[in-house]
Write a protein that holds these residues in place. Sequence first.
Motif, PDB file in Angstrom:
ATOM      1  N   GLY A  52      29.446  34.223  35.226  1.00  0.00           N
ATOM      2  CA  GLY A  52      29.185  33.624  33.912  1.00  0.00           C
ATOM      3  C   GLY A  52      30.093  32.419  33.712  1.00  0.00           C
ATOM      4  N   THR A  53      30.883  32.455  32.655  1.00  0.00           N
ATOM      5  CA  THR A  53      31.808  31.351  32.364  1.00  0.00           C
ATOM      6  C   THR A  53      33.133  31.504  33.117  1.00  0.00           C
ATOM      7  OG1 THR A  53      32.659  32.552  30.464  1.00  0.00           O
ATOM      8  CG2 THR A  53      30.823  31.039  30.052  1.00  0.00           C
ATOM      9  N   GLY A  54      33.232  32.533  33.938  1.00  0.00           N
ATOM     10  CA  GLY A  54      34.461  32.730  34.715  1.00  0.00           C
ATOM     11  C   GLY A  54      35.585  33.348  33.900  1.00  0.00           C
ATOM     12  N   TYR A  55      35.218  34.013  32.817  1.00  0.00           N
ATOM     13  CA  TYR A  55      36.226  34.598  31.910  1.00  0.00           C
ATOM     14  C   TYR A  55      37.171  35.535  32.669  1.00  0.00           C
ATOM     15  CZ  TYR A  55      38.007  37.189  27.855  1.00  0.00           C
ATOM     16  OH  TYR A  55      38.810  37.782  26.927  1.00  0.00           O
ATOM     17  N   ALA A  56      36.604  36.451  33.491  1.00  0.00           N
ATOM     18  CA  ALA A  56      37.438  37.439  34.191  1.00  0.00           C
ATOM     19  C   ALA A  56      38.329  36.754  35.232  1.00  0.00           C
ATOM     20  CB  ALA A  56      36.563  38.507  34.844  1.00  0.00           C
ATOM     21  N   SER A  57      37.774  35.775  35.932  1.00  0.00           N
ATOM     22  CA  SER A  57      38.587  35.064  36.939  1.00  0.00           C
ATOM     23  C   SER A  57      39.740  34.329  36.275  1.00  0.00           C
ATOM     24  CB  SER A  57      37.723  34.069  37.722  1.00  0.00           C
ATOM     25  OG  SER A  57      36.881  34.756  38.606  1.00  0.00           O
ATOM     26  N   ARG A  58      39.482  33.757  35.097  1.00  0.00           N
ATOM     27  CA  ARG A  58      40.581  33.069  34.375  1.00  0.00           C
ATOM     28  C   ARG A  58      41.661  34.065  33.960  1.00  0.00           C
ATOM     29  NH1 ARG A  58      38.051  30.972  29.798  1.00  0.00           N
ATOM     30  NH2 ARG A  58      35.981  31.161  30.706  1.00  0.00           N
ATOM     31  N   LEU A  59      41.214  35.250  33.503  1.00  0.00           N
ATOM     32  CA  LEU A  59      42.195  36.286  33.147  1.00  0.00           C
ATOM     33  C   LEU A  59      43.060  36.630  34.358  1.00  0.00           C
ATOM     34  CD1 LEU A  59      40.619  39.322  31.208  1.00  0.00           C
ATOM     35  CD2 LEU A  59      42.424  37.779  30.440  1.00  0.00           C
ATOM     36  N   LEU A  60      42.380  36.793  35.507  1.00  0.00           N
ATOM     37  CA  LEU A  60      43.084  37.218  36.724  1.00  0.00           C
ATOM     38  C   LEU A  60      44.114  36.176  37.160  1.00  0.00           C
ATOM     39  CD1 LEU A  60      43.207  39.387  39.000  1.00  0.00           C
ATOM     40  CD2 LEU A  60      41.622  37.959  40.271  1.00  0.00           C
ATOM     41  N   VAL A  61      43.716  34.911  37.222  1.00  0.00           N
ATOM     42  CA  VAL A  61      44.680  33.909  37.713  1.00  0.00           C
ATOM     43  C   VAL A  61      45.777  33.646  36.672  1.00  0.00           C
ATOM     44  CG1 VAL A  61      42.993  32.832  39.251  1.00  0.00           C
ATOM     45  CG2 VAL A  61      43.423  31.809  37.003  1.00  0.00           C
ATOM     46  N   GLY A  62      45.491  33.950  35.415  1.00  0.00           N
ATOM     47  CA  GLY A  62      46.541  33.860  34.389  1.00  0.00           C
ATOM     48  C   GLY A  62      47.677  34.814  34.703  1.00  0.00           C
ATOM     49  N   ARG A  63      47.333  35.963  35.282  1.00  0.00           N
ATOM     50  CA  ARG A  63      48.358  36.966  35.619  1.00  0.00           C
ATOM     51  C   ARG A  63      48.862  36.807  37.052  1.00  0.00           C
ATOM     52  NH1 ARG A  63      46.023  41.620  32.039  1.00  0.00           N
ATOM     53  NH2 ARG A  63      46.038  42.999  33.845  1.00  0.00           N
ATOM     54  N   HIS A  64      48.032  36.162  37.902  1.00  0.00           N
ATOM     55  CA  HIS A  64      48.403  35.990  39.319  1.00  0.00           C
ATOM     56  C   HIS A  64      48.149  34.548  39.719  1.00  0.00           C
ATOM     57  CE1 HIS A  64      48.739  40.349  40.058  1.00  0.00           C
ATOM     58  NE2 HIS A  64      47.796  40.422  39.143  1.00  0.00           N
ATOM     59  N   PRO A  65      49.066  33.650  39.359  1.00  0.00           N
ATOM     60  CA  PRO A  65      48.819  32.218  39.593  1.00  0.00           C
ATOM     61  C   PRO A  65      48.635  31.870  41.064  1.00  0.00           C
ATOM     62  CG  PRO A  65      50.763  32.575  38.213  1.00  0.00           C
ATOM     63  CD  PRO A  65      50.335  33.924  38.701  1.00  0.00           C
ATOM     64  N   GLU A  66      49.064  32.741  41.967  1.00  0.00           N
ATOM     65  CA  GLU A  66      48.948  32.446  43.406  1.00  0.00           C
ATOM     66  C   GLU A  66      47.524  32.699  43.923  1.00  0.00           C
ATOM     67  OE1 GLU A  66      50.113  35.156  42.104  1.00  0.00           O
ATOM     68  OE2 GLU A  66      49.396  36.863  43.269  1.00  0.00           O
ATOM     69  N   VAL A  67      46.720  33.409  43.127  1.00  0.00           N
ATOM     70  CA  VAL A  67      45.376  33.806  43.572  1.00  0.00           C
ATOM     71  C   VAL A  67      44.400  32.638  43.453  1.00  0.00           C
ATOM     72  CG1 VAL A  67      43.380  35.176  42.795  1.00  0.00           C
ATOM     73  CG2 VAL A  67      45.586  36.287  43.183  1.00  0.00           C
ATOM     74  N   ARG A  68      43.469  32.542  44.408  1.00  0.00           N
ATOM     75  CA  ARG A  68      42.354  31.595  44.299  1.00  0.00           C
ATOM     76  C   ARG A  68      41.088  32.415  44.106  1.00  0.00           C
ATOM     77  NH1 ARG A  68      44.308  26.812  45.224  1.00  0.00           N
ATOM     78  NH2 ARG A  68      42.313  25.791  44.858  1.00  0.00           N
ATOM     79  N   ALA A  69      40.333  32.094  43.080  1.00  0.00           N
ATOM     80  CA  ALA A  69      39.109  32.851  42.794  1.00  0.00           C
ATOM     81  C   ALA A  69      37.906  31.922  42.799  1.00  0.00           C
ATOM     82  CB  ALA A  69      39.233  33.539  41.441  1.00  0.00           C
ATOM     83  N   VAL A  70      36.808  32.447  43.341  1.00  0.00           N
ATOM     84  CA  VAL A  70      35.526  31.730  43.307  1.00  0.00           C
ATOM     85  C   VAL A  70      34.571  32.583  42.495  1.00  0.00           C
ATOM     86  CG1 VAL A  70      33.592  30.864  44.659  1.00  0.00           C
ATOM     87  CG2 VAL A  70      35.909  30.787  45.608  1.00  0.00           C
ATOM     88  N   GLY A  71      33.923  31.999  41.518  1.00  0.00           N
ATOM     89  CA  GLY A  71      32.939  32.728  40.713  1.00  0.00           C
ATOM     90  C   GLY A  71      31.551  32.190  40.994  1.00  0.00           C
ATOM     91  N   VAL A  72      30.616  33.091  41.329  1.00  0.00           N
ATOM     92  CA  VAL A  72      29.230  32.675  41.600  1.00  0.00           C
ATOM     93  C   VAL A  72      28.345  33.128  40.447  1.00  0.00           C
ATOM     94  CG1 VAL A  72      27.242  32.987  43.134  1.00  0.00           C
ATOM     95  CG2 VAL A  72      29.529  32.778  44.092  1.00  0.00           C
ATOM     96  N   ASP A  73      27.513  32.231  39.961  1.00  0.00           N
ATOM     97  CA  ASP A  73      26.559  32.591  38.906  1.00  0.00           C
ATOM     98  C   ASP A  73      25.301  31.734  39.053  1.00  0.00           C
ATOM     99  OD1 ASP A  73      26.847  34.246  36.060  1.00  0.00           O
ATOM    100  OD2 ASP A  73      25.332  32.661  36.002  1.00  0.00           O
ATOM    101  N   LEU A  74      24.171  32.341  38.677  1.00  0.00           N
ATOM    102  CA  LEU A  74      22.889  31.654  38.789  1.00  0.00           C
ATOM    103  C   LEU A  74      22.694  30.607  37.696  1.00  0.00           C
ATOM    104  CD1 LEU A  74      20.513  32.060  40.731  1.00  0.00           C
ATOM    105  CD2 LEU A  74      19.555  33.704  39.117  1.00  0.00           C
ATOM    106  N   SER A  75      23.362  30.794  36.575  1.00  0.00           N
ATOM    107  CA  SER A  75      23.075  29.982  35.388  1.00  0.00           C
ATOM    108  C   SER A  75      23.941  28.727  35.343  1.00  0.00           C
ATOM    109  CB  SER A  75      23.312  30.828  34.128  1.00  0.00           C
ATOM    110  OG  SER A  75      23.481  29.993  33.014  1.00  0.00           O
ATOM    111  N   SER A  76      23.277  27.565  35.444  1.00  0.00           N
ATOM    112  CA  SER A  76      24.038  26.318  35.354  1.00  0.00           C
ATOM    113  C   SER A  76      24.632  26.157  33.951  1.00  0.00           C
ATOM    114  CB  SER A  76      23.147  25.128  35.706  1.00  0.00           C
ATOM    115  OG  SER A  76      21.969  25.187  34.949  1.00  0.00           O
ATOM    116  N   GLU A  77      23.969  26.773  32.955  1.00  0.00           N
ATOM    117  CA  GLU A  77      24.464  26.666  31.574  1.00  0.00           C
ATOM    118  C   GLU A  77      25.801  27.406  31.427  1.00  0.00           C
ATOM    119  OE1 GLU A  77      21.437  27.789  32.432  1.00  0.00           O
ATOM    120  OE2 GLU A  77      19.996  26.347  31.612  1.00  0.00           O
ATOM    121  N   MET A  78      25.864  28.634  31.965  1.00  0.00           N
ATOM    122  CA  MET A  78      27.113  29.400  31.893  1.00  0.00           C
ATOM    123  C   MET A  78      28.216  28.678  32.671  1.00  0.00           C
ATOM    124  SD  MET A  78      26.718  32.277  30.163  1.00  0.00           S
ATOM    125  CE  MET A  78      27.395  33.843  30.675  1.00  0.00           C
ATOM    126  N   ILE A  79      27.850  28.152  33.826  1.00  0.00           N
ATOM    127  CA  ILE A  79      28.844  27.475  34.656  1.00  0.00           C
ATOM    128  C   ILE A  79      29.383  26.228  33.945  1.00  0.00           C
ATOM    129  CG2 ILE A  79      29.063  26.103  36.794  1.00  0.00           C
ATOM    130  CD1 ILE A  79      27.583  28.289  38.197  1.00  0.00           C
TER     131      ILE A  79
END
Length: 216
Positions: A52-79
């Motif tokens: 979606g908008t990457g909400y969970a990935s943002r939460l995760l890197v907020g707590r683990h700045p060393e992590v790299r996350a890729v979020g895949v979503d079908l919706s260009s609008e959410m992205i």
Amino acid sequence: MAMSAFGNRVKFALAGEILEIANPLLPGRPHEELIRHAELGSVGRVLELCAGTGYASRLLVGRHPEVRAVGVDLSSEMIAVGRRKLSRAEITNVTLVQGDIAALPYPDNSFDTVMSVFGLHEVPTAVRANAIRESARVLGPGGRIVIVDLDRPASIGLLMDAYLLALEPRHAREVCGNGLVDLLTNSGFSIDIHKPANPFRMTQTIVATVGAALDD
Ligand SMILES: C[S@@+](CC[C@H](N)C(=O)[O-])C[C@H]1O[C@@H](n2cnc3c(N)ncnc32)[C@H](O)[C@@H]1O
């Protein structure tokens, strides 16, 4: 009524900003729950399915700045909503990619953790099955998948039935009960944690690990 692919596009075109506001207010805080379980092992390289908008990935890197996350979503609008949020917050270690989780554009063994919150109930049966097989492939043996998604606790079964009928695609109920657990097991994962929903939390949590031998 089952929602068409077009209906789903309209739904998520409208939903991006609304979900951003609603997510932290949901009972049991499912996105926090996802991150708490992702943190139980070493997080490593992370792929978020139906981000979606990457909400969970943002939460995760907020707590683990060393992590790299890729979020895949079908919706260009959410992205688009998600990319605006990333840019405003100057977050550079989350990338949002438009794509179908049934065919992940990544090589074998390229992630340590795959995670998904409220994603797998959205996709049709065959897409979900492919996505789980693809997750096993991009993780490789020992990789972990962490899922928080809808469930149907018997104590509020009628309420959930009404919700599923009114707001979710017909195939959504397939993830409830042992639906996801069985799919994962049949795709070479072993289940480490399965926390079913309860009357106060309408989501289940699953953590599973790819076994040594994967089916073709
Ligand atoms: C309920 S939203 C959840 C979004 C996000 N995980 C969250 O919790 O805020 C479900 C998402 O699944 C995405 N989706 C549906 N089918 C998909 C597919 N085949 N591949 C990738 N994403 C898909 C939709 O575009 C939507 O953004």
